[in-house]
Scaffold this motif. Structure first.
Motif, short mmCIF file in Angstrom:
data_model
loop_
_atom_site.label_atom_id
_atom_site.label_comp_id
_atom_site.label_asym_id
_atom_site.label_seq_id
_atom_site.Cartn_x
_atom_site.Cartn_y
_atom_site.Cartn_z
N ALA A 35 45.87 -39.22 -19.42
CA ALA A 35 47.02 -39.24 -18.51
C ALA A 35 47.08 -37.99 -17.64
CB ALA A 35 48.31 -39.40 -19.30
N ALA A 36 46.79 -36.83 -18.21
CA ALA A 36 46.86 -35.58 -17.44
C ALA A 36 45.85 -35.57 -16.30
CB ALA A 36 46.64 -34.38 -18.34
N ALA A 37 44.64 -36.04 -16.56
CA ALA A 37 43.61 -36.07 -15.52
C ALA A 37 43.98 -37.07 -14.43
CB ALA A 37 42.25 -36.41 -16.12
N ALA A 38 44.51 -38.22 -14.82
CA ALA A 38 44.91 -39.22 -13.85
C ALA A 38 46.07 -38.71 -13.00
CB ALA A 38 45.30 -40.51 -14.56
N GLU A 39 47.02 -38.01 -13.62
CA GLU A 39 48.15 -37.46 -12.88
C GLU A 39 47.69 -36.38 -11.90
OE1 GLU A 39 51.71 -36.86 -11.23
OE2 GLU A 39 51.19 -38.50 -12.57
N GLU A 40 46.75 -35.53 -12.32
CA GLU A 40 46.24 -34.49 -11.41
C GLU A 40 45.52 -35.12 -10.23
OE1 GLU A 40 43.25 -30.68 -11.34
OE2 GLU A 40 44.28 -31.16 -13.21
N GLU A 41 44.77 -36.19 -10.48
CA GLU A 41 44.08 -36.89 -9.39
C GLU A 41 45.09 -37.46 -8.40
OE1 GLU A 41 41.21 -40.76 -8.83
OE2 GLU A 41 41.12 -39.66 -10.71
N LEU A 42 46.15 -38.08 -8.89
CA LEU A 42 47.21 -38.60 -8.02
C LEU A 42 47.88 -37.46 -7.26
CD1 LEU A 42 49.07 -41.33 -10.07
CD2 LEU A 42 47.91 -41.62 -7.89
N ASP A 43 48.14 -36.36 -7.95
CA ASP A 43 48.79 -35.22 -7.33
C ASP A 43 47.92 -34.66 -6.20
OD1 ASP A 43 51.10 -33.51 -7.32
OD2 ASP A 43 49.82 -31.93 -8.15
N THR A 44 46.63 -34.61 -6.42
CA THR A 44 45.71 -34.12 -5.38
C THR A 44 45.69 -35.07 -4.19
OG1 THR A 44 44.38 -32.99 -7.06
CG2 THR A 44 43.33 -33.40 -4.94
N GLU A 45 45.76 -36.37 -4.44
CA GLU A 45 45.81 -37.33 -3.34
C GLU A 45 47.09 -37.15 -2.53
OE1 GLU A 45 43.72 -39.62 -1.98
OE2 GLU A 45 42.28 -38.59 -3.25
N ARG A 46 48.19 -36.92 -3.20
CA ARG A 46 49.47 -36.69 -2.50
C ARG A 46 49.38 -35.42 -1.66
NH1 ARG A 46 52.40 -37.58 -8.18
NH2 ARG A 46 52.01 -39.80 -8.34
N LEU A 47 48.77 -34.40 -2.23
CA LEU A 47 48.57 -33.15 -1.51
C LEU A 47 47.71 -33.37 -0.26
CD1 LEU A 47 48.90 -30.06 -1.37
CD2 LEU A 47 46.96 -29.89 -2.94
N ALA A 48 46.65 -34.16 -0.40
CA ALA A 48 45.78 -34.46 0.73
C ALA A 48 46.54 -35.17 1.85
CB ALA A 48 44.59 -35.31 0.27
N TRP A 49 47.42 -36.09 1.50
CA TRP A 49 48.25 -36.76 2.50
C TRP A 49 49.07 -35.73 3.27
CZ3 TRP A 49 49.58 -41.81 4.04
CH2 TRP A 49 48.82 -42.81 3.45
N CYS A 50 49.72 -34.84 2.55
CA CYS A 50 50.57 -33.84 3.20
C CYS A 50 49.76 -32.91 4.10
CB CYS A 50 51.33 -33.03 2.15
SG CYS A 50 52.62 -33.99 1.33
N VAL A 51 48.57 -32.51 3.64
CA VAL A 51 47.73 -31.63 4.46
C VAL A 51 47.30 -32.35 5.74
CG1 VAL A 51 45.49 -30.45 4.55
CG2 VAL A 51 46.97 -30.20 2.54
N ARG A 52 46.96 -33.64 5.63
CA ARG A 52 46.58 -34.40 6.83
C ARG A 52 47.75 -34.50 7.80
NH1 ARG A 52 43.39 -37.42 3.10
NH2 ARG A 52 45.07 -38.91 2.73
N ILE A 53 48.94 -34.75 7.27
CA ILE A 53 50.12 -34.84 8.13
C ILE A 53 50.37 -33.49 8.81
CG2 ILE A 53 52.63 -35.11 8.12
CD1 ILE A 53 52.15 -37.24 5.86
N LEU A 54 50.32 -32.42 8.03
CA LEU A 54 50.54 -31.09 8.61
C LEU A 54 49.50 -30.76 9.67
CD1 LEU A 54 51.52 -28.99 5.48
CD2 LEU A 54 52.92 -29.38 7.52
N GLY A 55 48.28 -31.19 9.45
CA GLY A 55 47.23 -30.95 10.43
C GLY A 55 47.52 -31.56 11.78
N HIS A 56 48.36 -32.60 11.79
CA HIS A 56 48.72 -33.26 13.05
C HIS A 56 50.03 -32.76 13.63
CE1 HIS A 56 45.46 -36.15 13.07
NE2 HIS A 56 45.67 -36.35 11.79
N VAL A 57 50.99 -32.42 12.77
CA VAL A 57 52.32 -32.09 13.30
C VAL A 57 52.70 -30.62 13.17
CG1 VAL A 57 53.19 -34.42 12.92
CG2 VAL A 57 53.53 -32.69 11.16
N ALA A 58 52.02 -29.88 12.32
CA ALA A 58 52.37 -28.46 12.12
C ALA A 58 51.14 -27.63 11.83
CB ALA A 58 53.40 -28.34 10.99
#
Length: 119
Positions: free
Chosen positions: A35-58
């Motif tokens: 569960a911990a590894a799966a949660e970290e993988e999901l967390d990293t995906e969420r982080l990647a989404w935010c970084v992509r959004i920031l790369g476009h708007v901020a």
């Protein structure tokens, strides 16, 4: 600061979407990732989404620099330095730092990323 709220929203939505139905069995299938590894993988995906959004708007903001450095560190740790995912994250982090600080050498980039992650 609003990107942190977005990150929380993405996390909450993903958690709701992946929550098991109350009648579902609570045991994991054989061979399932911990569960911990799966949660970290999901967390990293969420982080990647935010970084992509920031790369476009901020692009180049403090949040963009910090989160892209965090994503780079997680991706390199997960896949190794030569992996395409890691190289993409390093390239994205360098672009974010370049937008914030201007042209920087590789040595300075390493120092900036290290300092950003040690805040």
């Amino acid at each position: 600061a609003s990107v942190y709220d977005l990150y929380d929203l993405i996390s909450l939505a993903a958690d709701e979407g992946s929550a098991p139905h109350p009648s579902a069995s609570q045991t994991a299938p054989a061979g399932a990732a911990p569960a911990a590894a799966a949660e970290e993988e999901l967390d990293t995906e969420r982080l990647a989404w935010c970084v992509r959004i920031l790369g476009h708007v901020a692009r180049g903001t403090d949040a963009h620099a910090y989160l892209s450095a965090e994503l780079m560190m997680r991706t390199v740790n997960r896949f190794g330095e030569g992996h395409v995912e890691a190289e993409t994250a390093v390239r994205g982090c360098k672009e974010g730092f370049r937008a914030r600080y201007g042209a920087v050498s590789d040595a300075l980039f390493e120092e900036l990323a290290s300092a950003r992650l040690n805040v």
